[in-house]
Scaffold this active site. Structure first.
Site, mmCIF file in Angstrom:
data_model
loop_
_atom_site.group_PDB
_atom_site.id
_atom_site.type_symbol
_atom_site.label_atom_id
_atom_site.label_comp_id
_atom_site.label_asym_id
_atom_site.label_seq_id
_atom_site.Cartn_x
_atom_site.Cartn_y
_atom_site.Cartn_z
ATOM 1 N N TYR A 63 1.255 -0.952 -0.535
ATOM 2 C CA TYR A 63 0.470 0.416 0.114
ATOM 3 C C TYR A 63 0.933 1.194 0.143
ATOM 4 O O TYR A 63 0.833 2.125 -0.665
ATOM 5 C CB TYR A 63 -1.058 0.104 0.906
ATOM 6 C CG TYR A 63 -2.470 -0.984 1.314
ATOM 7 C CD1 TYR A 63 -2.955 -0.449 0.055
ATOM 8 C CD2 TYR A 63 -1.863 -2.305 1.183
ATOM 9 C CE1 TYR A 63 -4.470 -1.601 -0.351
ATOM 10 C CE2 TYR A 63 -3.386 -2.806 1.195
ATOM 11 C CZ TYR A 63 -3.818 -2.360 0.075
ATOM 12 O OH TYR A 63 -5.281 -3.516 -0.398
ATOM 13 N N ARG A 66 1.545 1.757 -3.739
ATOM 14 C CA ARG A 66 -0.668 2.087 -4.194
ATOM 15 C C ARG A 66 -0.290 3.795 -4.046
ATOM 16 O O ARG A 66 -0.471 4.603 -4.669
ATOM 17 C CB ARG A 66 -1.239 2.278 -3.875
ATOM 18 C CG ARG A 66 -1.151 0.650 -3.248
ATOM 19 C CD ARG A 66 -1.302 -0.316 -5.819
ATOM 20 N NE ARG A 66 -0.285 -0.273 -6.073
ATOM 21 C CZ ARG A 66 1.123 -0.690 -6.297
ATOM 22 N NH1 ARG A 66 1.522 -1.441 -5.524
ATOM 23 N NH2 ARG A 66 2.153 -0.935 -6.756
ATOM 24 N N HIS A 114 -14.704 0.911 -0.960
ATOM 25 C CA HIS A 114 -13.672 0.567 -0.735
ATOM 26 C C HIS A 114 -12.490 0.870 0.190
ATOM 27 O O HIS A 114 -11.754 0.221 0.548
ATOM 28 C CB HIS A 114 -12.956 -0.486 -2.216
ATOM 29 C CG HIS A 114 -14.214 -1.296 -3.208
ATOM 30 N ND1 HIS A 114 -13.959 -0.966 -3.868
ATOM 31 C CD2 HIS A 114 -15.117 -2.104 -2.994
ATOM 32 C CE1 HIS A 114 -15.084 -2.063 -5.233
ATOM 33 N NE2 HIS A 114 -15.796 -2.473 -3.891
ATOM 34 N N THR A 181 -16.083 1.462 -15.522
ATOM 35 C CA THR A 181 -16.059 -0.398 -15.158
ATOM 36 C C THR A 181 -17.292 -1.279 -16.167
ATOM 37 O O THR A 181 -18.338 -0.455 -16.461
ATOM 38 C CB THR A 181 -16.480 -0.144 -13.231
ATOM 39 O OG1 THR A 181 -17.733 -1.276 -13.151
ATOM 40 C CG2 THR A 181 -18.281 0.716 -13.231
ATOM 41 N N MET A 228 -16.571 11.452 -21.391
ATOM 42 C CA MET A 228 -17.612 12.265 -20.751
ATOM 43 C C MET A 228 -17.192 13.816 -21.952
ATOM 44 O O MET A 228 -18.200 14.091 -21.818
ATOM 45 C CB MET A 228 -16.767 12.933 -19.794
ATOM 46 C CG MET A 228 -17.134 11.575 -18.426
ATOM 47 S SD MET A 228 -18.207 11.675 -18.115
ATOM 48 C CE MET A 228 -18.969 13.651 -17.747
#
Length: 239
Positions: A63, A66, A114, A181, A228
């Site tokens: 992490y 990340r 999440h 997604t 978009m």
């Protein structure tokens, strides 16, 4: 004052479900795509409660990498377009992403399903959540109650506590937008089932959709930024 109140009450609600595809265009490495993190790591060894108990340093390192990457990334035009639409709609963004790129672009109402990469929390009291202004979380970093801090992330095997709130938000949409997604990750993918059947649904994603319902859906098979660019003015016309 009264006119402002009436105008506000009539503002339509645009609910957005965003996934890794919108962040990928800012350089955030995804899990599932070809070359993604799942090909580099056994995810159960870096993103599960068992991993935290068995090899805490590996989880911290994962992490930290990340988070370090996130500090180097900036929002893209799709993030900014969604923020701009707050001038026309009441917007709720429900995101599967753990980055803060929506917020940095100016979106003010973001629900993270999440967790959040730039936050950490106590291992004995989940209500103790702290912002990190640097990328590294180390062994020995503790909360005010003396317990080790952990990433504020929903790991595999942990409940997605925010999903109930997200479902309630989806059920109140006047327009529902899915971006980045393919609706293959649950429970987030199931949120589309809570959208009222008469509500227009737009999906921006270049991949093959896992969702095949006959709901009022228009699919734009483009990446987030291009999608978009195509859709933004149309959405404004629906406000």
């Amino acid at each position: 004052m009264c006119a402002q109140i009436i105008t506000s009450a009539m503002t339509k609600k645009l609910v957005v479900l965003s996934g890794s595809g919108i962040s990928a265009e800012s350089g955030i490495q995804t899990f599932r795509d070809m070359g993604g993190l799942w090909e580099q790591y056994d995810i159960t060894e870096v993103a599960s409660p068992q991993a935290w108990e068995g090899n805490r340093q590996l989880v911290l390192d994962f992490y930290n990498q990340r988070r370090r990457q996130l500090f180097q990334c900036i929002p893209n035009s799709a993030h900014y377009a969604l923020a701009e639409l707050e001038n026309h709609f009441k917007i709720n963004i429900i995101t599967q992403n753990v980055d803060d790129l929506h917020e940095r672009a100016g979106s003010t109402n973001v629900l993270h399903l999440h967790g959040e990469l730039k936050k950490v929390r106590s291992t004995i009291d989940p209500s103790l959540v702290y912002e990190l202004d640097h990328w590294e979380l180390k062994e020995g970093d503790i909360c005010e109650k003396g317990s080790q801090l952990r990433p504020h992330i929903v790991w595999f095997g942990e409940p997605v506590e925010a999903i109930k709130e997200a479902a309630e938000i989806a059920s109140t949409a006047d327009i529902f937008l899915v971006i980045g997604t393919s609706l293959s990750v649950y429970p987030a993918a199931g949120l589309i089932d809570f959208v009222p059947p008469e509500v227009p649904v737009f999906i921006i994603d270049p991949g093959s959709l896992a969702y095949t319902s006959s709901t009022n859906i228009e699919v734009i098979k483009e990446k987030a930024t291009k999608g978009m660019e195509i859709l933004k003015d149309r959405l404004k016309s629906l406000a």
